[in-house]
Design a protein around this motif. Structure first.
Motif, PDB file in Angstrom:
ATOM      1  N   SER A 107       0.823  -1.194   0.000  1.00 47.07           N
ATOM      2  CA  SER A 107       0.000   0.000   0.000  1.00 47.07           C
ATOM      3  C   SER A 107       0.862   1.250   0.000  1.00 47.07           C
ATOM      4  O   SER A 107       1.976   1.270   0.539  1.00 47.07           O
ATOM      5  N   ASP A 108       0.353   2.298  -0.603  1.00 36.98           N
ATOM      6  CA  ASP A 108       1.057   3.574  -0.637  1.00 36.98           C
ATOM      7  C   ASP A 108       1.264   4.100   0.781  1.00 36.98           C
ATOM      8  O   ASP A 108       0.341   4.124   1.592  1.00 36.98           O
ATOM      9  N   GLY A 109       2.470   4.522   1.108  1.00 38.98           N
ATOM     10  CA  GLY A 109       2.771   5.084   2.417  1.00 38.98           C
ATOM     11  C   GLY A 109       3.375   4.106   3.396  1.00 38.98           C
ATOM     12  O   GLY A 109       3.828   4.523   4.468  1.00 38.98           O
ATOM     13  N   VAL A 110       3.379   2.810   3.060  1.00 39.53           N
ATOM     14  CA  VAL A 110       3.908   1.819   3.995  1.00 39.53           C
ATOM     15  C   VAL A 110       5.405   2.015   4.226  1.00 39.53           C
ATOM     16  O   VAL A 110       5.894   1.915   5.347  1.00 39.53           O
ATOM     17  N   GLU A 111       6.146   2.290   3.155  1.00 38.33           N
ATOM     18  CA  GLU A 111       7.599   2.441   3.271  1.00 38.33           C
ATOM     19  C   GLU A 111       7.964   3.505   4.302  1.00 38.33           C
ATOM     20  O   GLU A 111       8.833   3.297   5.152  1.00 38.33           O
ATOM     21  N   GLY A 112       7.276   4.651   4.258  1.00 38.39           N
ATOM     22  CA  GLY A 112       7.583   5.715   5.208  1.00 38.39           C
ATOM     23  C   GLY A 112       7.034   5.465   6.596  1.00 38.39           C
ATOM     24  O   GLY A 112       7.477   6.090   7.556  1.00 38.39           O
ATOM     25  N   ALA A 113       6.056   4.554   6.709  1.00 35.73           N
ATOM     26  CA  ALA A 113       5.427   4.310   8.007  1.00 35.73           C
ATOM     27  C   ALA A 113       6.160   3.268   8.833  1.00 35.73           C
ATOM     28  O   ALA A 113       5.830   3.078  10.001  1.00 35.73           O
ATOM     29  N   LEU A 114       7.142   2.593   8.249  1.00 38.68           N
ATOM     30  CA  LEU A 114       7.871   1.559   8.967  1.00 38.68           C
ATOM     31  C   LEU A 114       9.197   2.103   9.487  1.00 38.68           C
ATOM     32  O   LEU A 114       9.985   2.671   8.722  1.00 38.68           O
ATOM     33  N   SER A 115       9.440   1.915  10.774  1.00 37.83           N
ATOM     34  CA  SER A 115      10.753   2.239  11.316  1.00 37.83           C
ATOM     35  C   SER A 115      11.772   1.208  10.828  1.00 37.83           C
ATOM     36  O   SER A 115      11.412   0.182  10.238  1.00 37.83           O
ATOM     37  N   ARG A 116      13.036   1.460  11.066  1.00 34.18           N
ATOM     38  CA  ARG A 116      14.069   0.526  10.620  1.00 34.18           C
ATOM     39  C   ARG A 116      13.876  -0.838  11.271  1.00 34.18           C
ATOM     40  O   ARG A 116      13.991  -1.875  10.623  1.00 34.18           O
ATOM     41  N   GLU A 117      13.570  -0.839  12.590  1.00 29.54           N
ATOM     42  CA  GLU A 117      13.368  -2.105  13.278  1.00 29.54           C
ATOM     43  C   GLU A 117      12.132  -2.822  12.753  1.00 29.54           C
ATOM     44  O   GLU A 117      12.143  -4.046  12.567  1.00 29.54           O
ATOM     45  N   ALA A 118      11.048  -2.071  12.502  1.00 28.69           N
ATOM     46  CA  ALA A 118       9.826  -2.695  11.990  1.00 28.69           C
ATOM     47  C   ALA A 118      10.037  -3.255  10.585  1.00 28.69           C
ATOM     48  O   ALA A 118       9.531  -4.327  10.245  1.00 28.69           O
ATOM     49  N   ALA A 119      10.785  -2.530   9.734  1.00 34.69           N
ATOM     50  CA  ALA A 119      11.055  -3.022   8.381  1.00 34.69           C
ATOM     51  C   ALA A 119      11.855  -4.318   8.422  1.00 34.69           C
ATOM     52  O   ALA A 119      11.594  -5.254   7.662  1.00 34.69           O
ATOM     53  N   ALA A 120      12.846  -4.387   9.318  1.00 34.68           N
ATOM     54  CA  ALA A 120      13.617  -5.626   9.457  1.00 34.68           C
ATOM     55  C   ALA A 120      12.736  -6.762   9.963  1.00 34.68           C
ATOM     56  O   ALA A 120      12.887  -7.917   9.537  1.00 34.68           O
ATOM     57  N   THR A 121      11.807  -6.437  10.852  1.00 34.39           N
ATOM     58  CA  THR A 121      10.881  -7.460  11.354  1.00 34.39           C
ATOM     59  C   THR A 121       9.981  -7.964  10.246  1.00 34.39           C
ATOM     60  O   THR A 121       9.722  -9.173  10.130  1.00 34.39           O
ATOM     61  N   VAL A 122       9.473  -7.063   9.402  1.00 35.10           N
ATOM     62  CA  VAL A 122       8.623  -7.469   8.279  1.00 35.10           C
ATOM     63  C   VAL A 122       9.394  -8.409   7.355  1.00 35.10           C
ATOM     64  O   VAL A 122       8.878  -9.452   6.922  1.00 35.10           O
ATOM     65  N   HIS A 123      10.627  -8.059   7.035  1.00 31.45           N
ATOM     66  CA  HIS A 123      11.446  -8.902   6.159  1.00 31.45           C
ATOM     67  C   HIS A 123      11.628 -10.289   6.772  1.00 31.45           C
ATOM     68  O   HIS A 123      11.516 -11.311   6.088  1.00 31.45           O
ATOM     69  N   ARG A 124      11.903 -10.336   8.055  1.00 30.25           N
ATOM     70  CA  ARG A 124      12.125 -11.620   8.715  1.00 30.25           C
ATOM     71  C   ARG A 124      10.849 -12.460   8.746  1.00 30.25           C
ATOM     72  O   ARG A 124      10.884 -13.681   8.526  1.00 30.25           O
ATOM     73  N   VAL A 125       9.712 -11.822   9.022  1.00 33.07           N
ATOM     74  CA  VAL A 125       8.447 -12.561   9.077  1.00 33.07           C
ATOM     75  C   VAL A 125       8.101 -13.123   7.703  1.00 33.07           C
ATOM     76  O   VAL A 125       7.681 -14.284   7.572  1.00 33.07           O
ATOM     77  N   VAL A 126       8.271 -12.319   6.647  1.00 33.10           N
ATOM     78  CA  VAL A 126       7.961 -12.803   5.298  1.00 33.10           C
ATOM     79  C   VAL A 126       8.887 -13.954   4.928  1.00 33.10           C
ATOM     80  O   VAL A 126       8.455 -14.949   4.324  1.00 33.10           O
ATOM     81  N   THR A 127      10.162 -13.859   5.285  1.00 30.19           N
ATOM     82  CA  THR A 127      11.101 -14.945   4.993  1.00 30.19           C
ATOM     83  C   THR A 127      10.659 -16.237   5.660  1.00 30.19           C
ATOM     84  O   THR A 127      10.619 -17.304   5.032  1.00 30.19           O
ATOM     85  N   GLU A 128      10.328 -16.153   6.930  1.00 31.35           N
ATOM     86  CA  GLU A 128       9.900 -17.354   7.656  1.00 31.35           C
ATOM     87  C   GLU A 128       8.576 -17.882   7.110  1.00 31.35           C
ATOM     88  O   GLU A 128       8.387 -19.104   6.981  1.00 31.35           O
ATOM     89  N   ALA A 129       7.653 -16.983   6.774  1.00 27.69           N
ATOM     90  CA  ALA A 129       6.358 -17.420   6.264  1.00 27.69           C
ATOM     91  C   ALA A 129       6.503 -18.137   4.926  1.00 27.69           C
ATOM     92  O   ALA A 129       5.874 -19.177   4.694  1.00 27.69           O
ATOM     93  N   LEU A 130       7.318 -17.607   4.013  1.00 26.13           N
ATOM     94  CA  LEU A 130       7.512 -18.253   2.717  1.00 26.13           C
ATOM     95  C   LEU A 130       8.220 -19.596   2.878  1.00 26.13           C
ATOM     96  O   LEU A 130       7.916 -20.558   2.157  1.00 26.13           O
ATOM     97  N   THR A 131       9.171 -19.666   3.810  1.00 22.61           N
ATOM     98  CA  THR A 131       9.834 -20.936   4.060  1.00 22.61           C
ATOM     99  C   THR A 131       8.841 -21.971   4.576  1.00 22.61           C
ATOM    100  O   THR A 131       8.872 -23.141   4.177  1.00 22.61           O
ATOM    101  N   ASN A 132       7.929 -21.552   5.452  1.00 21.49           N
ATOM    102  CA  ASN A 132       6.917 -22.475   5.965  1.00 21.49           C
ATOM    103  C   ASN A 132       5.935 -22.903   4.874  1.00 21.49           C
ATOM    104  O   ASN A 132       5.422 -24.026   4.903  1.00 21.49           O
ATOM    105  N   VAL A 133       5.654 -22.003   3.925  1.00 22.15           N
ATOM    106  CA  VAL A 133       4.782 -22.389   2.803  1.00 22.15           C
ATOM    107  C   VAL A 133       5.426 -23.523   2.022  1.00 22.15           C
ATOM    108  O   VAL A 133       4.778 -24.515   1.662  1.00 22.15           O
ATOM    109  N   ARG A 134       6.723 -23.402   1.762  1.00 21.58           N
ATOM    110  CA  ARG A 134       7.414 -24.441   0.994  1.00 21.58           C
ATOM    111  C   ARG A 134       7.487 -25.749   1.776  1.00 21.58           C
ATOM    112  O   ARG A 134       7.404 -26.837   1.198  1.00 21.58           O
ATOM    113  N   ARG A 135       7.641 -25.662   3.086  1.00 17.78           N
ATOM    114  CA  ARG A 135       7.813 -26.878   3.884  1.00 17.78           C
ATOM    115  C   ARG A 135       6.480 -27.537   4.258  1.00 17.78           C
ATOM    116  O   ARG A 135       6.389 -28.758   4.297  1.00 17.78           O
TER     117      ARG A 135
END
Length: 302
Positions: free
Chosen positions: A182-210
């Motif tokens: 969504s528009d505005g998400v990039e600016g609404a995420l702090s550095r820590e929150a952006a890293a958390t989003v990346h980590r959650v998506v990585t784990e979620a996609l890995t679980n989809v494959r497994r």
């Protein structure tokens, strides 16, 4: 006797500061007794309580020596413990990063190898494309290792990295993956929150494959709703709760702890349409003023 007592007190302070612990305690006890009792022979007519009072008074220099020499030593021990705790925390963070950033690519290699083994017996020529995909996935895993090490020195990944992660997931497997930001998400995420989003998506996609049996698609959405950023990862496979491994992986429990540490919430649900993971994170105060709460959920689609 007074100069000798002063010298003894200085030796006590030095022992409490630098001597080995057992030596300092034993020597300090002997020195304290000598300092406290040296006046007793000078008071032959004193009562027991008078002698005890005088001895207690002359114990004060030994107590002062223990404080002067022992306090810096205690601070050194606390600093050393703090350093060890920080090193341990860094080791755990590196272990989490290696799992979250690299296990995704390793699981892709395993999936491709399983597919190659399945078709090799019937059509050996068909295994060649799978081997090529395994090679590409291996190179990607090496690149992920480099990115993980670099992440210790560089800023955490943002939404652009998340989009690239989804693209690589689709290219390495047979599951159709789409991401909407969504528009505005990039600016609404702090550095820590952006890293958390990346980590959650990585784990979620890995679980989809497994774990997502028969999954054909996975949708990743990042939306901004007022003061909240919502991440949703949904697939259409016959999912079951990912089983925690005995060693290695961080899993959903560690992810939930990380999300809570950033002030958010993580929920999972298994239904007839597949598995859904939802994360809500507070929007940063530096969020873009142009973001419209409740606006179009998929302004940017990859």
């Amino acid at each position: 006797l007074c100069p000798g007592t002063c010298l003894l007190v200085l030796v006590q302070a030095a022992a409490y500061r630098w001597a080995p612990r057992r030596v300092a305690l034993a020597g300090g006890a002997v020195a304290a007794a000598a300092t406290a009792l040296w006046t007793v022979p000078l008071l032959p007519d004193a009562s027991f309580f008078e002698a005890a009072g005088v001895a207690a008074f002359w114990c004060l220099p030994s107590v002062g020596a223990a404080a002067v020499g022992g306090y810096p030593r205690l601070m050194d021990r606390r600093r050393a413990r703090a350093v060890r705790d920080a090193e341990r925390a860094e080791q755990l963070r590196l272990a989490h990063d290696l799992h979250d950033f690299v296990a995704h690519d390793i699981s892709g290699i395993v999936a491709q190898a399983q597919a190659a083994r399945f078709v090799a017996g019937r059509d050996p020529a068909a295994a060649l494309p799978a081997l090529e995909r395994i090679e590409r996935a291996g190179l990607t895993a090496l690149a992920s290792l480099d990115r993980t090490v670099g992440a210790l020195r560089e800023p955490p990944p943002g939404t652009a990295h998340v989009a690239d992660l989804v693209r690589r997931f689709e290219a390495e497997g047979r599951v159709r993956a789409r991401i909407g930001i969504s528009d505005g998400v990039e600016g609404a995420l702090s550095r820590e929150a952006a890293a958390t989003v990346h980590r959650v998506v990585t784990e979620a996609l890995t679980n989809v494959r497994r774990h997502a049996i028969g999954a054909t698609r996975v949708d990743v959405r990042l939306t901004l709703d007022g003061g909240t950023v919502r991440l949703t990862v949904a697939d259409d496979g016959a999912s079951a709760m990912p089983r925690p491994r005995e060693r290695g992986g961080t899993g959903l429990i560690a992810l939930a702890e990380r999300v809570r540490a950033t002030g958010g919430d993580l929920r999972t649900a298994a239904g007839p349409d597949g598995w859904t993971l939802t994360v809500t994170l507070p929007a940063s105060l530096a969020s873009s003023p142009t973001a419209v709460p409740g606006g179009p959920p998929l302004e940017k689609t990859v």
